[in-house]
Design a protein around this motif. Structure first.
Motif, PDB file in Angstrom:
ATOM      1  N   LEU A 127     -25.395 -67.934  16.477  1.00  0.00           N
ATOM      2  CA  LEU A 127     -25.988 -68.599  17.642  1.00  0.00           C
ATOM      3  C   LEU A 127     -25.237 -68.260  18.923  1.00  0.00           C
ATOM      4  O   LEU A 127     -25.832 -68.179  20.002  1.00  0.00           O
ATOM      5  CB  LEU A 127     -26.003 -70.113  17.432  1.00  0.00           C
ATOM      6  CG  LEU A 127     -26.929 -70.617  16.325  1.00  0.00           C
ATOM      7  CD1 LEU A 127     -26.743 -72.115  16.107  1.00  0.00           C
ATOM      8  CD2 LEU A 127     -28.385 -70.317  16.646  1.00  0.00           C
ATOM      9  N   GLU A 128     -23.936 -68.058  18.802  1.00  0.00           N
ATOM     10  CA  GLU A 128     -23.121 -67.713  19.973  1.00  0.00           C
ATOM     11  C   GLU A 128     -23.660 -66.467  20.665  1.00  0.00           C
ATOM     12  O   GLU A 128     -23.669 -66.389  21.895  1.00  0.00           O
ATOM     13  CB  GLU A 128     -21.677 -67.493  19.509  1.00  0.00           C
ATOM     14  CG  GLU A 128     -20.667 -67.287  20.606  1.00  0.00           C
ATOM     15  CD  GLU A 128     -19.265 -67.116  20.043  1.00  0.00           C
ATOM     16  OE1 GLU A 128     -18.742 -65.987  20.092  1.00  0.00           O
ATOM     17  OE2 GLU A 128     -18.702 -68.105  19.550  1.00  0.00           O
ATOM     18  N   THR A 129     -24.124 -65.488  19.886  1.00  0.00           N
ATOM     19  CA  THR A 129     -24.653 -64.253  20.482  1.00  0.00           C
ATOM     20  C   THR A 129     -25.959 -64.500  21.218  1.00  0.00           C
ATOM     21  O   THR A 129     -26.334 -63.723  22.096  1.00  0.00           O
ATOM     22  CB  THR A 129     -24.897 -63.176  19.401  1.00  0.00           C
ATOM     23  OG1 THR A 129     -25.968 -63.578  18.543  1.00  0.00           O
ATOM     24  CG2 THR A 129     -23.647 -62.911  18.588  1.00  0.00           C
ATOM     25  N   ALA A 130     -26.653 -65.578  20.857  1.00  0.00           N
ATOM     26  CA  ALA A 130     -27.944 -65.890  21.484  1.00  0.00           C
ATOM     27  C   ALA A 130     -27.804 -66.753  22.729  1.00  0.00           C
ATOM     28  O   ALA A 130     -28.793 -67.051  23.391  1.00  0.00           O
ATOM     29  CB  ALA A 130     -28.857 -66.592  20.471  1.00  0.00           C
ATOM     30  N   SER A 151     -36.938 -70.746  20.489  1.00  0.00           N
ATOM     31  CA  SER A 151     -37.810 -70.923  21.644  1.00  0.00           C
ATOM     32  C   SER A 151     -37.049 -70.408  22.854  1.00  0.00           C
ATOM     33  O   SER A 151     -36.014 -69.757  22.719  1.00  0.00           O
ATOM     34  CB  SER A 151     -38.169 -72.406  21.809  1.00  0.00           C
ATOM     35  OG  SER A 151     -37.011 -73.155  22.109  1.00  0.00           O
ATOM     36  N   GLU A 152     -37.514 -70.714  24.049  1.00  0.00           N
ATOM     37  CA  GLU A 152     -36.846 -70.220  25.255  1.00  0.00           C
ATOM     38  C   GLU A 152     -35.474 -70.868  25.470  1.00  0.00           C
ATOM     39  O   GLU A 152     -34.622 -70.300  26.148  1.00  0.00           O
ATOM     40  CB  GLU A 152     -37.718 -70.460  26.483  1.00  0.00           C
ATOM     41  CG  GLU A 152     -38.941 -69.551  26.554  1.00  0.00           C
ATOM     42  CD  GLU A 152     -39.713 -69.729  27.845  1.00  0.00           C
ATOM     43  OE1 GLU A 152     -39.260 -70.493  28.711  1.00  0.00           O
ATOM     44  OE2 GLU A 152     -40.784 -69.110  27.966  1.00  0.00           O
ATOM     45  N   GLU A 153     -35.280 -72.064  24.934  1.00  0.00           N
ATOM     46  CA  GLU A 153     -34.023 -72.786  25.196  1.00  0.00           C
ATOM     47  C   GLU A 153     -33.280 -73.213  23.939  1.00  0.00           C
ATOM     48  O   GLU A 153     -32.240 -73.863  24.030  1.00  0.00           O
ATOM     49  CB  GLU A 153     -34.307 -74.027  26.046  1.00  0.00           C
ATOM     50  CG  GLU A 153     -34.847 -73.696  27.431  1.00  0.00           C
ATOM     51  CD  GLU A 153     -35.062 -74.928  28.268  1.00  0.00           C
ATOM     52  OE1 GLU A 153     -35.063 -76.045  27.702  1.00  0.00           O
ATOM     53  OE2 GLU A 153     -35.236 -74.788  29.494  1.00  0.00           O
ATOM     54  N   LYS A 199     -30.566 -70.209  28.703  1.00  0.00           N
ATOM     55  CA  LYS A 199     -31.261 -68.953  28.428  1.00  0.00           C
ATOM     56  C   LYS A 199     -30.898 -68.483  27.027  1.00  0.00           C
ATOM     57  O   LYS A 199     -29.737 -68.432  26.665  1.00  0.00           O
ATOM     58  CB  LYS A 199     -30.880 -67.887  29.454  1.00  0.00           C
ATOM     59  CG  LYS A 199     -31.636 -66.598  29.232  1.00  0.00           C
ATOM     60  CD  LYS A 199     -31.380 -65.586  30.300  1.00  0.00           C
ATOM     61  CE  LYS A 199     -32.190 -64.331  29.978  1.00  0.00           C
ATOM     62  NZ  LYS A 199     -31.968 -63.252  30.921  1.00  0.00           N
ATOM     63  N   ILE A 200     -31.927 -68.154  26.251  1.00  0.00           N
ATOM     64  CA  ILE A 200     -31.735 -67.670  24.887  1.00  0.00           C
ATOM     65  C   ILE A 200     -31.991 -66.166  24.855  1.00  0.00           C
ATOM     66  O   ILE A 200     -32.960 -65.686  25.433  1.00  0.00           O
ATOM     67  CB  ILE A 200     -32.707 -68.382  23.910  1.00  0.00           C
ATOM     68  CG1 ILE A 200     -32.472 -69.883  23.918  1.00  0.00           C
ATOM     69  CG2 ILE A 200     -32.570 -67.815  22.505  1.00  0.00           C
ATOM     70  CD1 ILE A 200     -31.124 -70.330  23.429  1.00  0.00           C
ATOM     71  N   SER A 201     -31.118 -65.441  24.194  1.00  0.00           N
ATOM     72  CA  SER A 201     -31.268 -63.994  24.065  1.00  0.00           C
ATOM     73  C   SER A 201     -31.204 -63.628  22.584  1.00  0.00           C
ATOM     74  O   SER A 201     -30.141 -63.674  21.975  1.00  0.00           O
ATOM     75  CB  SER A 201     -30.152 -63.283  24.838  1.00  0.00           C
ATOM     76  OG  SER A 201     -30.233 -61.891  24.640  1.00  0.00           O
TER      77      SER A 201
END
Length: 198
Positions: A117-120, A190-192, A144-146
């Motif tokens: 999750l840290e990478t996202a 999702s987006e967040e 922001k999620i990546s």
């Protein structure tokens, strides 16, 4: 008796962390003595001290995430202490929502999921861990999620063709740890928010 590759990697991780924790702790003790004696003070000492504390927190976290697991129990206080210390040094905060201790193998999977999750969460955020009726949920929330889809294919083993760098090894390790525990990992985003279940 032969040692499988995944277990060997975990044993190496445990050994490295075990051997590093003592000298890093000694450096921290030395810094405290310098501060008490007044021989050294100022922003330089503070910078070194913060770096040592961060290194110590990361080593403790990595020892659980990448080290040998086993069925021994970990107390809630120890788990929260590790997460609090690692949260002080970075852009992410951690929330452990379990009232009781749990097995080291379960904590290991939760920590590996947190590293995924840290990478996202490139701009930081909150990672929370909970467990209801044996079902674990690790949620990462941020502004922001990546998501790098090829990496996440390793988590649920839907597509393991992407080559991983050392900084991304947690994606494969989570799948291996889950397989050892006879669990299936899934995720959604999702987006967040990104959620991992196992």
């Amino acid at each position: 008796m032969a040692v499988d590759t995944a277990n060997l990697a975990a044993l190496i991780g445990s050994r490295i962390c075990h051997d590093l924790i003592s000298p890093v702790g000694a450096i921290n003790n030395g810094l405290e003595l310098l501060a008490m004696s007044g021989a050294m003070a100022g922003p330089e000492l503070e910078l070194i001290s913060d770096s040592v504390l961060n290194a110590n927190a990361r080593i403790r976290f990595f020892r659980i995430a990448f080290g040998a697991a086993g069925d021994q129990q970990m107390g809630r206080a120890e788990i929260v202490s590790v997460l609090d210390d690692i949260g002080k040094a970075g852009r992410l905060k951690y929330q452990w929502n379990l009232a009781e201790g749990c097995s080291r193998s379960e904590v290991r999977m939760a920590f590996l999921a947190a590293l995924c999750l840290e990478t996202a969460l490139p701009y930081g955020g909150l990672i929370s861990v909970s467990c209801t009726d044996g079902k674990w949920t690790v949620v990462g929330e941020g502004r922001k999620i990546s998501i790098e889809a090829p990496l996440w294919g390793h988590v649920d083993t839907s597509d393991t063709s992407a080559t991983l760098t050392p900084a991304q090894v947690q994606f494969a390790m989570l799948a291996v740890a889950a397989q050892e525990a006879e669990r299936q990992v899934s995720f959604d985003h999702s987006e967040e928010k990104v959620t991992v279940w196992f």
